[in-house]
Design a protein around this motif. Structure first.
Motif, PDB file in Angstrom:
ATOM      1  N   ILE A   1     -43.973  -9.606  19.322  1.00 30.64           N
ATOM      2  CA  ILE A   1     -44.450  -8.588  18.367  1.00 30.64           C
ATOM      3  C   ILE A   1     -46.158  -9.105  18.643  1.00 30.64           C
ATOM      4  O   ILE A   1     -46.362  -7.084  18.564  1.00 30.64           O
ATOM      5  CB  ILE A   1     -44.176 -10.268  16.981  1.00 30.64           C
ATOM      6  CG1 ILE A   1     -42.746 -10.263  17.091  1.00 30.64           C
ATOM      7  CG2 ILE A   1     -44.712  -9.010  15.640  1.00 30.64           C
ATOM      8  CD1 ILE A   1     -42.470 -11.496  16.227  1.00 30.64           C
ATOM      9  N   GLU A   2     -46.469  -9.343  18.593  1.00 29.02           N
ATOM     10  CA  GLU A   2     -47.591  -8.576  19.146  1.00 29.02           C
ATOM     11  C   GLU A   2     -48.493  -8.194  19.686  1.00 29.02           C
ATOM     12  O   GLU A   2     -49.076  -7.240  19.621  1.00 29.02           O
ATOM     13  CB  GLU A   2     -49.239 -10.279  18.988  1.00 29.02           C
ATOM     14  CG  GLU A   2     -50.328 -10.137  18.676  1.00 29.02           C
ATOM     15  CD  GLU A   2     -50.826  -9.903  17.349  1.00 29.02           C
ATOM     16  OE1 GLU A   2     -52.109  -9.734  17.270  1.00 29.02           O
ATOM     17  OE2 GLU A   2     -50.177 -10.909  16.895  1.00 29.02           O
ATOM     18  N   PHE A   3     -47.478  -8.655  21.162  1.00 29.17           N
ATOM     19  CA  PHE A   3     -47.730  -7.753  22.168  1.00 29.17           C
ATOM     20  C   PHE A   3     -47.486  -5.467  21.097  1.00 29.17           C
ATOM     21  O   PHE A   3     -47.952  -4.939  22.191  1.00 29.17           O
ATOM     22  CB  PHE A   3     -46.924  -7.262  23.137  1.00 29.17           C
ATOM     23  CG  PHE A   3     -46.814  -6.349  24.737  1.00 29.17           C
ATOM     24  CD1 PHE A   3     -47.714  -6.550  25.473  1.00 29.17           C
ATOM     25  CD2 PHE A   3     -46.155  -5.208  24.546  1.00 29.17           C
ATOM     26  CE1 PHE A   3     -47.981  -5.065  26.675  1.00 29.17           C
ATOM     27  CE2 PHE A   3     -45.853  -4.441  24.806  1.00 29.17           C
ATOM     28  CZ  PHE A   3     -46.486  -4.655  26.729  1.00 29.17           C
ATOM     29  N   PHE A   4     -45.934  -5.927  20.718  1.00 30.65           N
ATOM     30  CA  PHE A   4     -46.012  -4.127  20.212  1.00 30.65           C
ATOM     31  C   PHE A   4     -47.076  -4.004  18.535  1.00 30.65           C
ATOM     32  O   PHE A   4     -47.432  -2.514  19.056  1.00 30.65           O
ATOM     33  CB  PHE A   4     -44.299  -4.441  20.146  1.00 30.65           C
ATOM     34  CG  PHE A   4     -43.690  -4.286  21.599  1.00 30.65           C
ATOM     35  CD1 PHE A   4     -43.132  -3.239  21.811  1.00 30.65           C
ATOM     36  CD2 PHE A   4     -42.890  -5.483  21.759  1.00 30.65           C
ATOM     37  CE1 PHE A   4     -42.622  -3.070  23.171  1.00 30.65           C
ATOM     38  CE2 PHE A   4     -41.869  -5.357  22.802  1.00 30.65           C
ATOM     39  CZ  PHE A   4     -42.033  -3.885  23.276  1.00 30.65           C
ATOM     40  N   LEU A   5     -47.305  -5.154  18.374  1.00 27.13           N
ATOM     41  CA  LEU A   5     -48.190  -4.551  17.204  1.00 27.13           C
ATOM     42  C   LEU A   5     -49.464  -3.363  17.958  1.00 27.13           C
ATOM     43  O   LEU A   5     -49.680  -2.962  17.493  1.00 27.13           O
ATOM     44  CB  LEU A   5     -48.362  -5.261  16.380  1.00 27.13           C
ATOM     45  CG  LEU A   5     -47.024  -5.526  15.870  1.00 27.13           C
ATOM     46  CD1 LEU A   5     -47.693  -7.244  14.911  1.00 27.13           C
ATOM     47  CD2 LEU A   5     -46.633  -4.308  14.392  1.00 27.13           C
ATOM     48  N   THR A   6     -49.898  -4.599  18.825  1.00 32.64           N
ATOM     49  CA  THR A   6     -51.513  -4.140  19.564  1.00 32.64           C
ATOM     50  C   THR A   6     -51.025  -2.547  19.824  1.00 32.64           C
ATOM     51  O   THR A   6     -52.811  -1.981  19.842  1.00 32.64           O
ATOM     52  CB  THR A   6     -52.331  -5.550  20.665  1.00 32.64           C
ATOM     53  OG1 THR A   6     -51.537  -6.720  19.838  1.00 32.64           O
ATOM     54  CG2 THR A   6     -52.743  -4.858  20.934  1.00 32.64           C
ATOM     55  N   SER A   7     -50.190  -2.648  20.479  1.00 30.58           N
ATOM     56  CA  SER A   7     -49.678  -1.215  21.233  1.00 30.58           C
ATOM     57  C   SER A   7     -49.707  -0.109  20.615  1.00 30.58           C
ATOM     58  O   SER A   7     -50.559   0.809  20.706  1.00 30.58           O
ATOM     59  CB  SER A   7     -48.617  -0.817  21.857  1.00 30.58           C
ATOM     60  OG  SER A   7     -48.366  -2.083  23.434  1.00 30.58           O
ATOM     61  N   ILE A   8     -49.268  -0.552  19.700  1.00 32.11           N
ATOM     62  CA  ILE A   8     -49.496   0.550  18.397  1.00 32.11           C
ATOM     63  C   ILE A   8     -51.079   0.628  17.767  1.00 32.11           C
ATOM     64  O   ILE A   8     -51.855   2.311  17.354  1.00 32.11           O
ATOM     65  CB  ILE A   8     -49.070   0.561  17.629  1.00 32.11           C
ATOM     66  CG1 ILE A   8     -47.249   0.159  17.717  1.00 32.11           C
ATOM     67  CG2 ILE A   8     -49.057   1.211  15.825  1.00 32.11           C
ATOM     68  CD1 ILE A   8     -45.953   0.333  16.439  1.00 32.11           C
TER      69      ILE A   8
END
Length: 505
Positions: free
Chosen positions: A152-159
């Motif tokens: 989850i953190e990977f995709f939130l950080t990507s945004i």
């Protein structure tokens, strides 16, 4: 600075939310609702979780600060160096992967190791009552929770990094006039992203449920752990295989249109504006392919118009030069035509033939700087006047060097400067010899000499073409390149023979 603060707040909010959900909600609720313990034991477990959580936050905060340092150094000051901004740009792109690193190492270990130590102490002191192997199940569950948190953190950080990437890019360009094209890099492939994501989504819920169910069922029914895991292991194994197959198929399905577009873009970058990306898709990629093809068609139309304008520019320059002397009208066009014939016979590619034709059109552009009294003189030139004429190759090169952009005229300069060099080294302006004379210069020298000999001048009539061909034969290896002159002579005689045969019939 404001964008950096927004970025920092968003990153912290995402992290705290994910940590609370993963550790407190998922971990806490799973423990409290799965293990049958007393109120006192629950309080001890909550205390252990709280202490472990604080240690985790400390370790991960230190790691996060270290990862953030290059970005802070580039964005907090008003002015930053090129190296700082480029480092920050690369670091931002690495941030989603670094989020996985933080959660799977300082986050996971900072929470798990203290928790294991404290739970072991509590079991030893009999503050809580549970089998020792529950610790192993807890570690497995912690790995699952940390993996999903990292996902989850990977995709939130990507945004979250996207606005700040634009800020760094703008700052780099405004302060130093540099772009970020050279920094472009694939930090995580689509295949890796999809395979890992689908694997976690498919395996995590089943595995976590199986771990919790084993504890709950054992406490409620006394079911044997080995018997349970024979069944649960089969379910988990099927889930893993299905997730891996699904991830592979999905990644391949997404990679195909991306590779299709990438290959087409590479051809466009190489100058091929006639490329078409094949539309073989029934999803949103079809619209992307359609947009790409529409864009390339527009580029192709614009390139065609630019080429027409460029060709017209060269022809206009040649016509303007020839217009100064009515006796040599069309000279540049004829020399260009002869040069192209030689280039084709020599096996030059289409691109080189086009460059040769344009060079030939401009080969005498330097005569613009020669006075009319010298250029248009009816009689024989004096030595001083001829010296002025001999300067026109250098003057032509100098004129073309002033055309912007500079690289646009660079391919034509060697041919323009060297078209009066002789194969034996007795030409001008540089006295070059043999193959040291640029190829275009050697070709144009043959074409220019033939047209000069066969064109009328005020003080003489042009000689017959057959006579000019004989002179070219005699001058092979001395004045002209023997191979190129021979190609022109053979081509001329072949055409004459064809014409003779046609007339005879």
């Amino acid at each position: 600075m404001n964008e950096y603060k927004k970025f920092l707040r968003k990153m912290i909010a995402n992290y705290v939310m994910g940590s609370v959900l993963a550790v407190a909600v998922v971990g806490g609720l799973m423990i409290m609702t799965t293990i049958n313990t007393t109120l006192f034991q629950n309080l001890i477990l909550l205390g252990i979780m709280f202490v472990s959580f604080m240690i985790m936050m400390l370790l991960e905060g230190m790691t996060f600060s270290k990862h953030l340092a290059p970005i802070r150094q580039a964005l907090v000051p008003d002015i930053a160096s090129i190296e700082q901004l480029e480092h920050a740009y690369v670091q931002l792109h690495r941030f989603p992967k670094l989020a996985i690193y933080r959660i799977m190492l300082p986050h996971f270990l900072g929470l798990t190791i203290p928790a294991i130590a404290l739970v072991s102490l509590a079991i030893s002191e009999q503050w809580i009552t549970m089998p020792w192997y529950y610790i192993g199940i807890g570690i497995a569950g912690a790995i699952m929770v940390a993996s999903m948190h990292a996902f989850i953190e990977f995709f939130l950080t990507s945004i979250t990094i996207r606005p700040l990437l634009r800020v760094v890019k703008d700052k780099l360009y405004k302060q130093h006039g540099r772009d970020t094209l050279a920094l472009a890099h694939v930090y995580l492939t689509v295949r890796q992203k999809y395979q890992l994501s689908i694997f976690l989504i498919g395996v995590f819920p089943v595995t976590l449920f199986s771990l919790a169910a084993q504890i709950r069922l054992q406490e409620m029914t006394g079911i044997d752990a080995m018997q349970y895991w024979q069944w649960a292991g089969l379910v988990i194994g099927v889930s893993i295989v299905f997730s891996l197959c699904g991830a592979f198929l999905l990644a391949r399905d997404v990679e195909h249109p991306i590779n299709n577009l990438f290959n087409a873009m590479s051809r466009v970058e190489a100058g091929d504006f006639g490329v078409i990306a094949h539309d073989e898709y029934s999803d949103d990629f079809s619209r992307l392919i359609l947009g790409f093809n529409h864009m390339v068609r527009g580029l192709n139309m614009r390139d065609s118009r630019n080429q027409q304008l460029l060709d017209s520019y060269f022809a206009t320059l040649a016509a303007a030069l020839d217009a100064r002397d009515p006796y040599t009208a069309g000279h540049s066009q004829r020399v260009a035509a002869y040069a192209v014939e030689i280039g084709l016979r020599a096996g030059l590619c289409e691109y080189d033939i086009d460059q040769l034709r344009k060079t030939a059109l401009l080969h005498d552009i330097g005569k613009i700087g020669v006075k009319d009294a010298v250029l248009l003189k009816d009689g024989k030139l004096t030595d001083e006047e001829f010296d002025q004429i001999k300067k026109h190759p250098e003057m032509g090169e100098s004129i073309l060097r002033q055309v912007e952009p500079a690289d646009a005229m660079r391919p034509y300069l060697p041919g323009v400067r060297s078209h009066h060099e002789r194969f034996d080294g007795k030409g001008y302006p540089d006295g070059l010899k043999g193959n040291s004379i640029p190829l275009f210069g050697r070709i144009i020298a043959v074409a220019d000499a033939f047209d000069a000999m066969t064109s009328d001048r005020p003080y003489r009539k042009g000689m017959p073409k057959d006579r000019a061909i004989m002179i070219l034969e005699e001058g092979r290896g001395t004045q002209w390149d023997p191979q190129l002159a021979t190609l022109f002579i053979e081509d001329y005689r072949r055409k004459q023979q064809e014409l003779h045969n046609a007339e005879a019939q």
